[in-house]
Design a protein around this motif. Structure first.
Motif, PDB file in Angstrom:
ATOM      1  N   VAL A   1       0.830  -1.100  -0.003  1.00  0.00           N
ATOM      2  CA  VAL A   1      -0.196   0.120  -0.111  1.00  0.00           C
ATOM      3  C   VAL A   1       0.858   1.205  -0.031  1.00  0.00           C
ATOM      4  O   VAL A   1       0.555   2.155  -0.796  1.00  0.00           O
ATOM      5  CB  VAL A   1      -1.000  -0.157   1.138  1.00  0.00           C
ATOM      6  CG1 VAL A   1      -1.755   1.348   1.409  1.00  0.00           C
ATOM      7  CG2 VAL A   1      -1.985  -1.056   1.050  1.00  0.00           C
ATOM      8  N   MET A   2       2.042   1.243   0.798  1.00  0.00           N
ATOM      9  CA  MET A   2       2.734   2.274   0.636  1.00  0.00           C
ATOM     10  C   MET A   2       3.631   2.612  -0.547  1.00  0.00           C
ATOM     11  O   MET A   2       3.573   3.688  -0.967  1.00  0.00           O
ATOM     12  CB  MET A   2       3.933   2.369   1.802  1.00  0.00           C
ATOM     13  CG  MET A   2       3.467   2.241   3.246  1.00  0.00           C
ATOM     14  SD  MET A   2       4.611   1.564   4.536  1.00  0.00           S
ATOM     15  CE  MET A   2       5.865   2.823   4.338  1.00  0.00           C
ATOM     16  N   ILE A   3       4.110   1.692  -1.205  1.00  0.00           N
ATOM     17  CA  ILE A   3       4.568   1.635  -2.423  1.00  0.00           C
ATOM     18  C   ILE A   3       3.509   2.188  -3.500  1.00  0.00           C
ATOM     19  O   ILE A   3       3.906   3.116  -4.309  1.00  0.00           O
ATOM     20  CB  ILE A   3       5.141   0.287  -3.031  1.00  0.00           C
ATOM     21  CG1 ILE A   3       6.344   0.041  -2.121  1.00  0.00           C
ATOM     22  CG2 ILE A   3       5.585   0.380  -4.373  1.00  0.00           C
ATOM     23  CD1 ILE A   3       6.734  -1.366  -2.415  1.00  0.00           C
ATOM     24  N   SER A   4       2.229   1.767  -3.460  1.00  0.00           N
ATOM     25  CA  SER A   4       1.289   2.259  -4.427  1.00  0.00           C
ATOM     26  C   SER A   4       1.060   3.708  -4.168  1.00  0.00           C
ATOM     27  O   SER A   4       0.764   4.305  -5.217  1.00  0.00           O
ATOM     28  CB  SER A   4       0.020   1.303  -4.023  1.00  0.00           C
ATOM     29  OG  SER A   4      -1.260   1.633  -5.175  1.00  0.00           O
ATOM     30  N   ASP A   5       0.649   3.980  -2.951  1.00  0.00           N
ATOM     31  CA  ASP A   5       0.559   5.491  -2.448  1.00  0.00           C
ATOM     32  C   ASP A   5       1.465   6.350  -3.079  1.00  0.00           C
ATOM     33  O   ASP A   5       1.427   7.571  -3.624  1.00  0.00           O
ATOM     34  CB  ASP A   5       0.401   5.649  -1.265  1.00  0.00           C
ATOM     35  CG  ASP A   5      -0.956   4.952  -0.598  1.00  0.00           C
ATOM     36  OD1 ASP A   5      -1.697   4.677  -1.330  1.00  0.00           O
ATOM     37  OD2 ASP A   5      -1.072   5.059   0.520  1.00  0.00           O
ATOM     38  N   ARG A   6       2.888   5.926  -2.970  1.00  0.00           N
ATOM     39  CA  ARG A   6       3.854   6.785  -3.460  1.00  0.00           C
ATOM     40  C   ARG A   6       3.924   6.874  -4.943  1.00  0.00           C
ATOM     41  O   ARG A   6       4.149   7.983  -5.466  1.00  0.00           O
ATOM     42  CB  ARG A   6       5.263   6.187  -2.807  1.00  0.00           C
ATOM     43  CG  ARG A   6       6.447   6.913  -3.535  1.00  0.00           C
ATOM     44  CD  ARG A   6       7.756   6.417  -2.646  1.00  0.00           C
ATOM     45  NE  ARG A   6       8.804   7.376  -3.178  1.00  0.00           N
ATOM     46  CZ  ARG A   6       9.917   7.274  -2.684  1.00  0.00           C
ATOM     47  NH1 ARG A   6      10.254   6.754  -1.755  1.00  0.00           N
ATOM     48  NH2 ARG A   6      11.032   8.267  -3.326  1.00  0.00           N
ATOM     49  N   VAL A   7       3.558   5.694  -5.526  1.00  0.00           N
ATOM     50  CA  VAL A   7       3.627   5.744  -7.087  1.00  0.00           C
ATOM     51  C   VAL A   7       2.647   6.648  -7.644  1.00  0.00           C
ATOM     52  O   VAL A   7       2.832   7.570  -8.513  1.00  0.00           O
ATOM     53  CB  VAL A   7       3.442   4.330  -7.561  1.00  0.00           C
ATOM     54  CG1 VAL A   7       3.183   4.293  -9.182  1.00  0.00           C
ATOM     55  CG2 VAL A   7       4.761   3.676  -7.519  1.00  0.00           C
ATOM     56  N   HIS A   8       1.568   6.577  -7.081  1.00  0.00           N
ATOM     57  CA  HIS A   8       0.326   7.585  -7.358  1.00  0.00           C
ATOM     58  C   HIS A   8       0.410   8.948  -7.009  1.00  0.00           C
ATOM     59  O   HIS A   8      -0.102   9.766  -7.728  1.00  0.00           O
ATOM     60  CB  HIS A   8      -1.018   6.884  -6.830  1.00  0.00           C
ATOM     61  CG  HIS A   8      -1.517   5.643  -7.715  1.00  0.00           C
ATOM     62  ND1 HIS A   8      -1.051   4.464  -7.127  1.00  0.00           N
ATOM     63  CD2 HIS A   8      -2.335   5.361  -8.710  1.00  0.00           C
ATOM     64  CE1 HIS A   8      -1.948   3.378  -7.757  1.00  0.00           C
ATOM     65  NE2 HIS A   8      -2.428   3.846  -8.740  1.00  0.00           N
ATOM     66  N   ALA A   9       1.012   9.097  -5.853  1.00  0.00           N
ATOM     67  CA  ALA A   9       1.365  10.526  -5.689  1.00  0.00           C
ATOM     68  C   ALA A   9       2.179  11.165  -6.638  1.00  0.00           C
ATOM     69  O   ALA A   9       2.439  12.391  -6.808  1.00  0.00           O
ATOM     70  CB  ALA A   9       2.172  10.568  -4.469  1.00  0.00           C
ATOM     71  N   ALA A  10       3.141  10.334  -7.271  1.00  0.00           N
ATOM     72  CA  ALA A  10       4.286  10.883  -8.010  1.00  0.00           C
ATOM     73  C   ALA A  10       4.042  11.022  -9.622  1.00  0.00           C
ATOM     74  O   ALA A  10       4.236  11.860 -10.234  1.00  0.00           O
ATOM     75  CB  ALA A  10       5.685  10.024  -8.018  1.00  0.00           C
ATOM     76  N   ALA A  11       2.714  10.383  -9.826  1.00  0.00           N
ATOM     77  CA  ALA A  11       2.389  10.543 -11.059  1.00  0.00           C
ATOM     78  C   ALA A  11       1.648  11.673 -11.249  1.00  0.00           C
ATOM     79  O   ALA A  11       0.986  12.336 -10.438  1.00  0.00           O
ATOM     80  CB  ALA A  11       1.431   9.081 -11.476  1.00  0.00           C
TER      81      ALA A  11
END
Length: 293
Positions: A218-228
């Motif tokens: 979940v942390m990885i997914s949140d970071r990826v979506h925040a950077a997109a």
């Protein structure tokens, strides 16, 4: 733009460590078709023996651009120094350097070393990045002698020299060999700043701070979506909601001698009222005749 010659394709195949038999096994292309494409003495037209799709598969495996004009940009490929017949391998490497890579000013080198202790022999890979063409190469099996020669060939020292555990080294090589290393990963390792911690360190930290695999995902997914980049600004505007359908109750209208009376609407009498007699008139309801008086 000119396509690579048969000799250049053979040179790329040699430094990649991919033989003709390997190409047949990994692409399913008949040997006769490969010979037409890469054999030096072939007078056959490869376009008559290879479909465009098959031709593209071979180029992708070799790490050549889709149009066949040079090394593929931003596709990380593994080149393996030949232990046997190293002279021929080095000749092919030098030919590629002269014809397919930019001048020395745009090339960045870095090395990653594993082992070197009493219990594990030293192993080295060199990361080669051409900033002009964006060619990204991992050269494996580099000896101390060839390591020094590489720096002379390109006229530049290693930007970074990083040590890696033997297990991480093997895992990274397998990742590259399977064409699964992303360009972003390669650039990160080229900078030497992504190897401070291993996956074992990540697992240890997660256990120490009571983080479960689901939490990390979940942390990885949140970071990826925040950077997109936000997609809301580029998304098509939402359609306006449909206007509610209004029911219009039919009205009573009075027609006198065939002429509708626009302003005259005959009210429906209530039970307390006496009906008004209308002789020679018509009563319309919703445009339909309902009575004649």
């Amino acid at each position: 733009m000119a396509k690579l010659s048969r000799q250049q394709l053979r040179d790329v195949s040699l430094v990649r460590g991919v033989s003709m038999d390997d190409l047949v096994a990994r692409t399913g292309v008949p040997m006769a078709s490969l010979m037409a494409m890469m054999a030096g003495d072939s007078d056959k037209d490869a376009r008559l023996l290879l479909s465009q799709e098959t031709y593209g598969r071979i180029l992708h495996l070799l790490g050549v651009s889709a149009d066949g004009s040079g090394l593929a940009a931003k596709q990380v490929r593994l080149w393996t120094c030949a232990e046997k017949n190293f002279g021929a391998w080095q000749t092919a490497f030098t030919n590629i350097k002269k014809s397919l890579l930019a001048d020395n000013a745009t090339v960045v080198l870095a090395e990653i070393v594993a082992g070197g202790s009493l219990f594990a022999r030293k192993r080295r890979i060199v990361l080669l990045h051409d900033e002009q063409s964006q060619a990204s190469i991992v050269v494996a099996g580099v000896s101390d002698k060839f390591s020094a020669e590489l720096q002379k060939i390109f006229g530049t020292p290693y930007a970074h020299s990083t040590k890696m555990s033997t297990s991480d080294y093997s895992r990274f090589l397998k990742l590259v060999d399977n064409n699964a290393c992303s360009h972003a990963q390669f650039i990160g390792m080229l900078g030497g700043g992504t190897l401070r911690y291993s996956w074992a360190d990540v697992k240890a930290a997660a256990q120490q701070f009571n983080l479960q695999p689901d939490d990390l995902i979940v942390m990885i997914s949140d970071r990826v979506h925040a950077a997109a980049p936000a997609s809301a600004s580029t998304a098509a505007p939402a359609a306006a909601p449909a206007a509610p359908m209004m029911y219009q109750e039919p009205k009573l209208s009075l027609v006198i001698d065939g002429a509708p009376q626009a302003s005259a609407v005959t009210p429906v009498p209530t039970h307390a009222e006496e009906p008004v007699p209308m002789v020679g008139h018509q009563l319309l309801f919703g445009g339909q005749r309902v009575a004649a008086m």
